[in-house]
Design an enzyme around this catalytic site. Structure first.
Site, PDB file in Angstrom:
ATOM      1  N   ASP A 122      15.684  29.170  43.479  1.00 46.14           N
ATOM      2  CA  ASP A 122      14.472  29.693  42.853  1.00 46.14           C
ATOM      3  C   ASP A 122      14.301  29.141  41.436  1.00 46.14           C
ATOM      4  O   ASP A 122      15.278  28.778  40.780  1.00 46.14           O
ATOM      5  CB  ASP A 122      14.522  31.223  42.762  1.00 46.14           C
ATOM      6  CG  ASP A 122      14.277  31.900  44.100  1.00 46.14           C
ATOM      7  OD1 ASP A 122      14.189  31.195  45.119  1.00 46.14           O
ATOM      8  OD2 ASP A 122      14.173  33.140  44.106  1.00 46.14           O
TER       9      ASP A 122
ATOM     10  N   HIS B 263      19.855  29.750  41.803  1.00 52.40           N
ATOM     11  CA  HIS B 263      18.801  29.323  40.887  1.00 52.40           C
ATOM     12  C   HIS B 263      19.198  27.978  40.276  1.00 52.40           C
ATOM     13  O   HIS B 263      20.318  27.848  39.767  1.00 52.40           O
ATOM     14  CB  HIS B 263      18.591  30.351  39.776  1.00 52.40           C
ATOM     15  CG  HIS B 263      18.112  31.684  40.266  1.00 52.40           C
ATOM     16  ND1 HIS B 263      18.959  32.596  40.864  1.00 52.40           N
ATOM     17  CD2 HIS B 263      16.872  32.245  40.259  1.00 52.40           C
ATOM     18  CE1 HIS B 263      18.264  33.674  41.197  1.00 52.40           C
ATOM     19  NE2 HIS B 263      17.000  33.486  40.849  1.00 52.40           N
TER      20      HIS B 263
END
Length: 258
Positions: A75, A221
């Site tokens: 993400d 991430h």
């Protein structure tokens, strides 16, 4: 599993019963307050934990898959410092991943964004702004964010994504209505690394690999050195366990683009 609609219907009936009891009997109003507080806690938890599928159903994991495969997802990119490092490691270990990208980051780093697709990975929509207040956006604002990001992605790579990951995993009825309009498929996870928090690489690695099984979806991430270090450990682990990392569309046998 609890669902928003059914919880609200049952809660409304219980509340009516409690109000009637309060009106006709010697019944403490404190019970009503306690009940409303319990309803509030359930709603907050259901809205915050995407794995509950409280407001709408997301792709969380695929335990029915036949092959020994998982999906690593990232993400918040593209990030000019860390996304290239992630891509290099994925290439080194012959792994594929899914990147849920923020629209404004795509605009700032289009070449890095394009390299994700060029290396055989899948792209998903992660809103335009990734605002901390996204859970309070109106339906119209959510639609605008998702459509704007899809438009940017289409302009850059000629593909319109069908996959969407809610910011912070937050869901609500307004996002549900927006998904009906945009026809995006929400994607969650069942292995949350917590790599954005102040915990050690060892704890992050252990969270991801503990009881890891085929069909799992891992959340990382592409935004920190810590994640890069954990990613290489994870890819080595998968190699040793003979587990392949594939894209979300391959894991669930769905289309990633319109």
């Amino acid at each position: 599993m609890l669902k928003f609609k059914s919880v609200n219907i049952i809660s409304s009936l219980i509340l009516i019963g409690l109000l009637l009891a309060y009106s006709f009997y010697n019944f403490s109003f404190g019970y009503i307050i306690l009940f409303l507080f319990a309803w509030f806690l359930i709603t907050v938890a259901g809205s915050s934990l995407i794995g509950w599928n409280y407001h709408f159903t997301s792709l969380i994991s695929n335990p029915s898959i036949n092959k020994n495969q998982v999906s690593i997802t990232f993400d918040d990119g593209p990030n000019p410092e860390y996304t290239p490092k992630v891509l290099a490691l994925l290439k080194k270990y012959n792994a594929k991943a899914t990147f849920f990208c923020i629209g404004k980051n795509i605009e700032m780093h289009p070449e890095i964004f394009k390299s994700i697709i060029e290396q055989g990975h899948t792209i998903g929509n992660h809103t335009f702004s990734h605002s901390t207040n996204f859970g309070f956006f109106s339906t119209e604002e959510v639609i605008a964010e998702l459509q704007k990001t899809n438009s940017i992605i289409t302009q850059k790579i000629g593909l319109e994504p069908r996959l969407y990951r809610p910011t912070f995993g937050v869901t609500n009825p307004r996002i549900k209505r927006a998904l009906k309009v945009t026809k995006l498929q929400p994607v969650g996870w069942n292995k949350r690394s917590l790599d954005t928090r102040n915990i050690t690489e060892k704890r992050i690695f252990n969270r991801v690999t503990k009881n890891l099984k085929k069909g799992d979806v891992i959340l990382l991430h592409d935004t920190s050195d810590k994640t890069i270090a954990v990613l290489e450990q994870l890819l080595l682990f998968l190699q040793q366990e003979k587990i392949t990392s594939v894209t979300i569309d391959n894991l669930f046998h769905i289309k990633a683009y319109a």
